[in-house]
Design an enzyme around this catalytic site. Structure first.
Site, PDB file in Angstrom:
ATOM      1  N   GLU A  44       0.766  -1.216   0.161  1.00 34.19           N
ATOM      2  CA  GLU A  44      -0.013   0.053   0.042  1.00 34.19           C
ATOM      3  C   GLU A  44       0.905   1.264  -0.018  1.00 34.19           C
ATOM      4  O   GLU A  44       1.479   1.469   0.893  1.00 34.19           O
ATOM      5  CB  GLU A  44      -0.905   0.077   1.092  1.00 34.19           C
ATOM      6  N   ASN A 103       9.865   7.363   0.412  1.00 40.11           N
ATOM      7  CA  ASN A 103       9.125   8.184  -0.559  1.00 40.11           C
ATOM      8  C   ASN A 103       8.883   7.330  -1.725  1.00 40.11           C
ATOM      9  O   ASN A 103       9.565   6.741  -2.330  1.00 40.11           O
ATOM     10  CB  ASN A 103       9.989   9.404  -0.916  1.00 40.11           C
ATOM     11  N   ASP A 125      -3.467  11.559  -2.186  1.00 40.00           N
ATOM     12  CA  ASP A 125      -3.713  12.853  -2.248  1.00 40.00           C
ATOM     13  C   ASP A 125      -4.168  13.235  -3.967  1.00 40.00           C
ATOM     14  O   ASP A 125      -3.413  12.982  -5.003  1.00 40.00           O
ATOM     15  CB  ASP A 125      -2.342  13.711  -2.178  1.00 40.00           C
ATOM     16  N   TYR A 201      -9.919   7.179   6.178  1.00 40.82           N
ATOM     17  CA  TYR A 201     -10.714   8.285   5.314  1.00 40.82           C
ATOM     18  C   TYR A 201     -12.051   7.523   4.738  1.00 40.82           C
ATOM     19  O   TYR A 201     -13.044   8.336   4.882  1.00 40.82           O
ATOM     20  CB  TYR A 201      -9.737   8.593   4.233  1.00 40.82           C
ATOM     21  N   GLU A 202     -11.880   6.343   4.573  1.00 42.59           N
ATOM     22  CA  GLU A 202     -13.298   5.858   3.960  1.00 42.59           C
ATOM     23  C   GLU A 202     -14.291   5.802   5.029  1.00 42.59           C
ATOM     24  O   GLU A 202     -15.387   6.356   4.653  1.00 42.59           O
ATOM     25  CB  GLU A 202     -12.953   4.198   3.518  1.00 42.59           C
TER      26      GLU A 202
END
Length: 235
Positions: A44, A103, A125, A201-202
């Site tokens: 992920e 990153n 994002d 978030y979901e």
């Protein structure tokens, strides 16, 4: 994203070498040695606080999971959630999940070609400004990286609340010649599937009645052939 992490966070992470990887480049081509098994590897990119990846690791014990984030505070929170999830499931110490500080721009320095089987992009994002389009994790320059690193069963599972990002991503997948399936413009329209693992978030967006967009993208030749065969079997 601005995060207010607690003092001593790096020292905390350094003491969790069983779960946290601060030098993921050292394991390029060697992740199965790190896990000490031959299970498929699912990653992920942008795991946030780690709810999704930690719950997935509890739910699917025959898969190795690696969650990535570039913020050490989020890696710390994900590690905390992972240990809690495994403890509540009475599974002992986490063995099929790793959390890496990195990153995403540098993923080709972290994985060898064909080393991973699935990429999860959950609520990335959206970078709404046009000039920032190259930063979106479904931009063709990232798709090129994913396609190189995914194996013959390779897939990308993408989920977002942003209609604009979803439209951009669908076009991006199509322009890159990738087969999409299980496309949904309102994933939870008929209620939440108990088999579905949600991110932080979901859950938040669901509570506000927002639509969740999702699709699966087939990259590997074997995955694509299985999909085509399943479609033929229906007719």
């Amino acid at each position: 994203m601005r995060l207010r992490g607690r003092k001593g966070i790096r020292e905390d992470l350094e003491q969790q070498q069983d779960l946290v990887v601060l030098n993921p480049e050292a394991y390029k081509g060697k992740w199965r040695e790190r896990f000490n098994n031959d299970y498929p590897i699912h990653v992920e990119f942008g795991m946030g606080k780690g709810r999704f990846i930690s719950q997935m690791s509890v739910k699917n014990q025959q898969v190795n999971y690696i969650g990535f984030d570039m913020y050490d505070e989020l890696v710390r929170r994900a590690a905390e959630k992972t240990r809690i999830a495994w403890n509540e499931a009475e599974l002992g110490d986490p063995t099929t999940i790793q959390l890496a500080l990195a990153n995403i721009e540098n993923i080709e320095d972290i994985f060898a070609p064909g080393e991973i089987e699935r990429v999860y992009l959950n609520f990335s994002d959206p970078w709404p400004k046009k000039k920032h389009g190259r930063r979106r994790l479904t931009h063709p320059r990232f798709l090129e990286k994913y396609c190189r690193l995914l194996n013959t069963q390779g897939q990308i599972h993408f989920k977002t609340d942003s209609e604009t990002l979803f439209e951009f991503s669908i076009n991006s997948f199509a322009d890159y010649g990738l087969q999409m399936t299980n496309i949904s413009l309102n994933l939870h329209r008929d209620g939440i599937n108990e088999e579905h693992v949600m991110t932080e978030y979901e859950s938040k967006f669901m509570g506000k009645g927002m639509r969740i967009h999702r699709c699966e993208v087939l990259v590997g030749q074997d995955a694509l052939q299985e999909y085509q065969k399943s479609r033929l079997d229906k007719y």
